[in-house]
Design a protein around this motif. Sequence first.
Motif, PDB file in Angstrom:
ATOM      1  N   VAL A  46     -22.305   1.454  37.767  1.00 25.46           N
ATOM      2  CA  VAL A  46     -21.311   1.806  38.782  1.00 25.46           C
ATOM      3  C   VAL A  46     -21.157   3.315  38.934  1.00 25.46           C
ATOM      4  O   VAL A  46     -20.439   3.785  39.821  1.00 25.46           O
ATOM      5  CB  VAL A  46     -19.930   1.162  38.479  1.00 25.46           C
ATOM      6  CG1 VAL A  46     -20.026  -0.349  38.498  1.00 25.46           C
ATOM      7  CG2 VAL A  46     -19.368   1.659  37.152  1.00 25.46           C
ATOM      8  N   THR A  57     -13.678  -0.536  41.628  1.00 28.37           N
ATOM      9  CA  THR A  57     -15.077  -0.291  41.263  1.00 28.37           C
ATOM     10  C   THR A  57     -15.421  -0.930  39.925  1.00 28.37           C
ATOM     11  O   THR A  57     -16.577  -1.316  39.692  1.00 28.37           O
ATOM     12  CB  THR A  57     -15.366   1.217  41.235  1.00 28.37           C
ATOM     13  OG1 THR A  57     -15.210   1.742  42.553  1.00 28.37           O
ATOM     14  CG2 THR A  57     -16.778   1.524  40.759  1.00 28.37           C
ATOM     15  N   THR A  70     -16.058  11.564  43.766  1.00 23.45           N
ATOM     16  CA  THR A  70     -16.793  11.507  45.027  1.00 23.45           C
ATOM     17  C   THR A  70     -16.331  12.606  45.978  1.00 23.45           C
ATOM     18  O   THR A  70     -17.129  13.159  46.750  1.00 23.45           O
ATOM     19  CB  THR A  70     -16.607  10.132  45.691  1.00 23.45           C
ATOM     20  OG1 THR A  70     -17.150   9.135  44.827  1.00 23.45           O
ATOM     21  CG2 THR A  70     -17.314  10.054  47.035  1.00 23.45           C
ATOM     22  N   SER A 122     -23.125  -2.174  41.520  1.00 23.03           N
ATOM     23  CA  SER A 122     -21.938  -2.695  42.199  1.00 23.03           C
ATOM     24  C   SER A 122     -21.182  -1.525  42.818  1.00 23.03           C
ATOM     25  O   SER A 122     -21.162  -0.424  42.253  1.00 23.03           O
ATOM     26  CB  SER A 122     -21.048  -3.454  41.208  1.00 23.03           C
ATOM     27  OG  SER A 122     -19.917  -4.011  41.846  1.00 23.03           O
ATOM     28  N   CYS A 123     -20.564  -1.777  43.966  1.00 19.86           N
ATOM     29  CA  CYS A 123     -19.842  -0.707  44.671  1.00 19.86           C
ATOM     30  C   CYS A 123     -18.533  -1.237  45.246  1.00 19.86           C
ATOM     31  O   CYS A 123     -18.538  -2.136  46.083  1.00 19.86           O
ATOM     32  CB  CYS A 123     -20.718  -0.137  45.783  1.00 19.86           C
ATOM     33  SG  CYS A 123     -19.950   1.224  46.683  1.00 19.86           S
ATOM     34  N   ASN A 131     -17.442  -4.183  52.107  1.00 14.61           N
ATOM     35  CA  ASN A 131     -18.008  -3.026  51.398  1.00 14.61           C
ATOM     36  C   ASN A 131     -19.534  -2.987  51.449  1.00 14.61           C
ATOM     37  O   ASN A 131     -20.131  -1.952  51.160  1.00 14.61           O
ATOM     38  CB  ASN A 131     -17.542  -3.013  49.945  1.00 14.61           C
ATOM     39  CG  ASN A 131     -17.763  -4.331  49.227  1.00 14.61           C
ATOM     40  OD1 ASN A 131     -17.465  -5.395  49.755  1.00 14.61           O
ATOM     41  ND2 ASN A 131     -18.254  -4.285  47.999  1.00 14.61           N
ATOM     42  N   TYR A 132     -20.166  -4.086  51.842  1.00 11.36           N
ATOM     43  CA  TYR A 132     -21.617  -4.109  51.980  1.00 11.36           C
ATOM     44  C   TYR A 132     -22.055  -4.289  53.436  1.00 11.36           C
ATOM     45  O   TYR A 132     -23.228  -4.572  53.708  1.00 11.36           O
ATOM     46  CB  TYR A 132     -22.217  -5.208  51.101  1.00 11.36           C
ATOM     47  CG  TYR A 132     -21.950  -4.972  49.623  1.00 11.36           C
ATOM     48  CD1 TYR A 132     -22.351  -3.782  49.004  1.00 11.36           C
ATOM     49  CD2 TYR A 132     -21.273  -5.911  48.850  1.00 11.36           C
ATOM     50  CE1 TYR A 132     -22.084  -3.550  47.671  1.00 11.36           C
ATOM     51  CE2 TYR A 132     -21.008  -5.675  47.505  1.00 11.36           C
ATOM     52  CZ  TYR A 132     -21.412  -4.491  46.918  1.00 11.36           C
ATOM     53  OH  TYR A 132     -21.149  -4.251  45.600  1.00 11.36           O
ATOM     54  N   CYS A 145     -11.552   3.037  50.087  1.00 16.71           N
ATOM     55  CA  CYS A 145     -12.754   3.747  50.546  1.00 16.71           C
ATOM     56  C   CYS A 145     -13.203   3.371  51.941  1.00 16.71           C
ATOM     57  O   CYS A 145     -14.009   4.090  52.544  1.00 16.71           O
ATOM     58  CB  CYS A 145     -13.899   3.487  49.568  1.00 16.71           C
ATOM     59  SG  CYS A 145     -13.534   3.970  47.870  1.00 16.71           S
ATOM     60  N   ALA A 187     -22.468   6.962  40.055  1.00 14.43           N
ATOM     61  CA  ALA A 187     -23.362   7.435  41.130  1.00 14.43           C
ATOM     62  C   ALA A 187     -24.321   8.487  40.588  1.00 14.43           C
ATOM     63  O   ALA A 187     -24.087   9.692  40.684  1.00 14.43           O
ATOM     64  CB  ALA A 187     -22.553   8.000  42.285  1.00 14.43           C
ATOM     65  N   SER A 201     -22.368   9.130  35.527  1.00 16.77           N
ATOM     66  CA  SER A 201     -22.985   9.596  36.770  1.00 16.77           C
ATOM     67  C   SER A 201     -24.069  10.641  36.532  1.00 16.77           C
ATOM     68  O   SER A 201     -24.542  11.269  37.482  1.00 16.77           O
ATOM     69  CB  SER A 201     -21.907  10.176  37.696  1.00 16.77           C
ATOM     70  OG  SER A 201     -21.217  11.238  37.068  1.00 16.77           O
ATOM     71  N   CYS A 248      -9.910   2.941  44.150  1.00 16.29           N
ATOM     72  CA  CYS A 248     -11.332   3.278  44.009  1.00 16.29           C
ATOM     73  C   CYS A 248     -11.789   2.963  42.587  1.00 16.29           C
ATOM     74  O   CYS A 248     -12.572   2.052  42.364  1.00 16.29           O
ATOM     75  CB  CYS A 248     -11.583   4.735  44.359  1.00 16.29           C
ATOM     76  SG  CYS A 248     -13.318   5.231  44.138  1.00 16.29           S
TER      77      CYS A 248
END
Length: 360
Positions: A276, A169, A52, A301-302, A115-116, A98, A278, A255, A165
Amino acid sequence: MAKSPEEEHPIKAFGWAARDTSGVLSPFNFSRRATGEKDVQFKILYCGICHTDLHFLKNEWGVTRYPIVPGHEIVGVVTEVGTKVEKFKIGDKVGVGCLIGSCQKCDNCSNDLENYCPKQIMTYGHPYHDGTMTYGGYSDLMVVDEHFAVRWPENLSMEAAPLLCAGITTYSPLKYFGLDKPGMHIGVVGLGGLGHMAVKFAKAFGANVTVISTSTGKKDEALQHLGADKFLLSNNPEQIQGAMNTLDGIIDTVSAVHPLLPLIGMLKPHGKLVMVGAVAQPLEVPVFPLLIMGRKLIAGSCIGGMKETQEMLDFAAKHNITPDVEVVAMDYVNTALDRLLKSDVKYRFVLDIGKTMNSV
């Protein structure tokens, strides 16, 4: 007139920042806020390098504000605590992942799902409550609300910073989607920073793990080093056909754009494919196999909330689960990022901030 990063807060800080879309990092003087009554200040000792970070450094998602100090897998030692801090004392080992903020009032926050939260504040490159930009862990010190720090277990190596992370994750979807039961058959797509953690957690839960990859070179690593039970080449139709209807769940960490139909086919009825990775571009979702082949689920999911992140760390400490890392000096960071772009690391870089930040 806006103050410079070095002048906007009272605590002097030093790190490495990118100033433009080249993503090249160089030494950077800035400042941190004073330690508030619910804050902890800590000296950063280790910080993981996440993929990221690459996206943000080069503004690949179109949201980066420069200068940017990346890093959201941060471990250190507390040096100061606010007057109302309850969780930590000076000398404690602490981790920050994060998130460093949320509204703490909405339904998500009330249910330990910060996280949401729609108003979540990311550890770097995000406006904080006071309007100033957040700066991450490629730096010498940090100040954070105690709610968004986790206690680092004493028997867990501080070099295992990527747990904050890559660890959460992969741990979170295994737990939430019920893929943490002994004897389950779990697939892991991709064997990189996320994938190798998914294998380790799934094995610790007692699952039978199948690694699914496009690279034959990952086979020995998956089976011999990480202890996976099976290895499948996703571009080998015979191997994929032989695995049809065999998996209870799949954690997909890739990803890049890739076909989902073979993965859906490998799921048993009621199986769950959890994304998961990105992926920047849209993926094609074949609806017919989801319907006819047995009420299958594609989900996302994050990371995890603060309570679950602490749970993950405690589980990792209990079961001796750590990421495979290559620890490097701060002045190696640009080389490390170039190597990460080429997938030339097994499986995560970690910056030795404590020993090398002041020597550059």
